[in-house]
Motif scaffolding. Structure first.
Motif, mmCIF file in Angstrom:
data_model
loop_
_atom_site.group_PDB
_atom_site.id
_atom_site.type_symbol
_atom_site.label_atom_id
_atom_site.label_comp_id
_atom_site.label_asym_id
_atom_site.label_seq_id
_atom_site.Cartn_x
_atom_site.Cartn_y
_atom_site.Cartn_z
ATOM 1 N N THR A 182 -140.660 -34.773 13.184
ATOM 2 C CA THR A 182 -140.200 -35.806 12.258
ATOM 3 C C THR A 182 -138.872 -36.362 12.759
ATOM 4 O OG1 THR A 182 -139.066 -34.170 10.850
ATOM 5 C CG2 THR A 182 -141.323 -34.754 10.257
ATOM 6 N N GLU A 183 -138.624 -37.625 12.446
ATOM 7 C CA GLU A 183 -137.408 -38.295 12.900
ATOM 8 C C GLU A 183 -136.666 -38.902 11.717
ATOM 9 O OE1 GLU A 183 -138.156 -41.037 16.197
ATOM 10 O OE2 GLU A 183 -140.142 -40.126 16.371
ATOM 11 N N ASP A 184 -135.348 -38.808 11.761
ATOM 12 C CA ASP A 184 -134.485 -39.429 10.763
ATOM 13 C C ASP A 184 -133.279 -39.994 11.504
ATOM 14 O OD1 ASP A 184 -133.068 -40.257 8.585
ATOM 15 O OD2 ASP A 184 -132.615 -38.255 7.819
ATOM 16 N N ASN B 276 -131.168 -40.631 14.485
ATOM 17 C CA ASN B 276 -131.017 -39.914 15.746
ATOM 18 C C ASN B 276 -131.271 -38.416 15.618
ATOM 19 O OD1 ASN B 276 -130.386 -42.284 16.994
ATOM 20 N ND2 ASN B 276 -128.196 -41.911 17.129
ATOM 21 N N THR B 277 -131.567 -37.978 14.403
ATOM 22 C CA THR B 277 -131.860 -36.563 14.162
ATOM 23 C C THR B 277 -133.363 -36.340 14.193
ATOM 24 O OG1 THR B 277 -129.899 -36.341 12.757
ATOM 25 C CG2 THR B 277 -131.581 -34.634 12.558
ATOM 26 N N ILE B 278 -133.794 -35.393 15.012
ATOM 27 C CA ILE B 278 -135.220 -35.061 15.043
ATOM 28 C C ILE B 278 -135.394 -33.596 14.677
ATOM 29 C CG2 ILE B 278 -135.716 -36.806 16.790
ATOM 30 C CD1 ILE B 278 -136.027 -34.489 18.809
ATOM 31 N N MET C 229 -139.257 -38.713 23.371
ATOM 32 C CA MET C 229 -137.934 -39.193 22.969
ATOM 33 C C MET C 229 -137.367 -40.215 23.960
ATOM 34 S SD MET C 229 -137.198 -37.992 20.035
ATOM 35 C CE MET C 229 -138.940 -38.084 19.621
ATOM 36 N N LYS D 283 -138.644 -43.586 23.428
ATOM 37 C CA LYS D 283 -138.118 -44.215 22.219
ATOM 38 C C LYS D 283 -136.665 -44.623 22.392
ATOM 39 C CE LYS D 283 -141.172 -41.879 18.976
ATOM 40 N NZ LYS D 283 -141.434 -42.283 17.609
ATOM 41 N N GLU E 65 -133.677 -28.467 15.013
ATOM 42 C CA GLU E 65 -133.174 -29.810 14.726
ATOM 43 C C GLU E 65 -132.228 -30.216 15.856
ATOM 44 O OE1 GLU E 65 -132.167 -31.154 10.516
ATOM 45 O OE2 GLU E 65 -130.176 -31.019 11.449
#
Length: 301
Positions: A91-93, A95-97, A112, A115, A190
């Motif tokens: 899951t991505e939020d 720049n945090t994966i 990554m 992207k 994370e």
């Protein structure tokens, strides 16, 4: 083990098998059967598995893609738990994966980079899974997991789940707190990445992958780097300077491409590899008075 197998099947924890050949689950293609092999289908299934194993007082070991593992030909006693394709959520939020332990590191780095997310290019040639990479603080090309990890979700042997920060993981060279001080299973990680120019990031990662392809023997079954670098020296350089490239015992051979790799050149046994490791250690000790410590995890029953 039949009783444990029956209990776990009743609880529907995932795949459960007796005497599963472990050579199918290691990148060096060596390893006899596991007394009991479990591939949990979920975190809950993993927790139930640990609970039953503890009740029955069985030993266990967790594996991922088996890229840093050497298992005896007689197999492994106790229970082997594999975190595989059932643990591959991403899951991505921004720049945090957040990524589950079974996700392949090479795939993660590739996804990554495409992207336009920088930070994981160094991992484009690391053949293990996220969980294994966190466990041993995997690294390459001057970077490692500790540089990009913000926290890891750990399942401890008592069944408790806890998020540990990078500082709490106590990372050092190819080491984390999970190896000795607080044994546990990384089930999720994370990472904090940085947005960048997609083309530059892809090119950087491809350059690392090309370098690995040219200098490391991934066309042969192998277990990755065999020895830790005895800094400031490098294991591969010491082995090559000792004229050990190509040296072979049984089916195990020091790679012609990279001195710190032992390849399965054809029907290699566990003892072939162990004999070659000992030969290298003795040679380097006599020549340089340096103790070579293994990086690959060696299972002993």
């Amino acid at each position: 083990m039949e009783e444990v197998k029956t209990q776990l099947e009743h609880l529907q924890v995932g795949k459960v098998a007796l005497n599963e050949p472990l050579q199918k689950h290691t990148t060096i293609k060596i390893g006899g059967p596991a007394d009991l092999f479990i591939e949990p289908s979920s975190v809950e299934g993993l927790q139930k598995t640990l609970e039953i194993i503890k009740e029955q007082n069985h030993s266990f070991r967790v594996i991922g893609r088996g890229s840093n593992l050497l298992i005896p030909d007689e197999g492994m006693r106790g229970v082997v738990i594999k975190l595989g394709s059932n643990f591959d959520d991403l899951t991505e939020d921004g720049n945090t994966i957040r990524v589950a332990a079974g996700y392949p590191m090479i795939k993660l780095a590739t996804v990554m980079s495409r992207k336009g997310m920088a930070g994981l290019a160094f991992a484009g040639g690391i053949p293990g899974s996220v969980g294994g990479a966190v466990y041993m603080n995997a690294g390459a090309h001057g970077s490692d997991i500790s540089k990009v990890l913000t926290r890891a979700r750990i399942l401890f042997e008592d069944g408790s789940l806890e998020w540990l920060t990078t500082e709490e993981m106590k990372f050092s060279y190819r080491t984390s707190i999970l190896q000795q001080e607080r044994p546990g299973i990384c089930i999720e990680a994370e990472f904090e990445l940085v947005s960048g120019a997609k083309e530059d990031i892809v090119n950087e990662m491809q350059g690392y992958k090309d370098y690995r392809r040219e200098t490391q023997p991934w066309t042969y079954p192998c277990a990755g780097s065999i020895f830790r670098n005895p800094l400031p020296n490098h294991a591969g350089h010491l082995i090559e300077q000792s004229n050990l490239k190509g040296y072979q015992i049984g089916g195990a051979q020091v790679s012609e491409l990279h001195g710190n790799f032992i390849v399965n050149a054809g029907d290699a046994t566990y003892e072939d590899v162990m004999s070659l490791i000992r030969y290298i250690q003795n040679t380097i000790k006599q020549k340089y008075d340096i103790d070579m410590e293994t990086e690959v995890e060696i299972v002993t029953n």
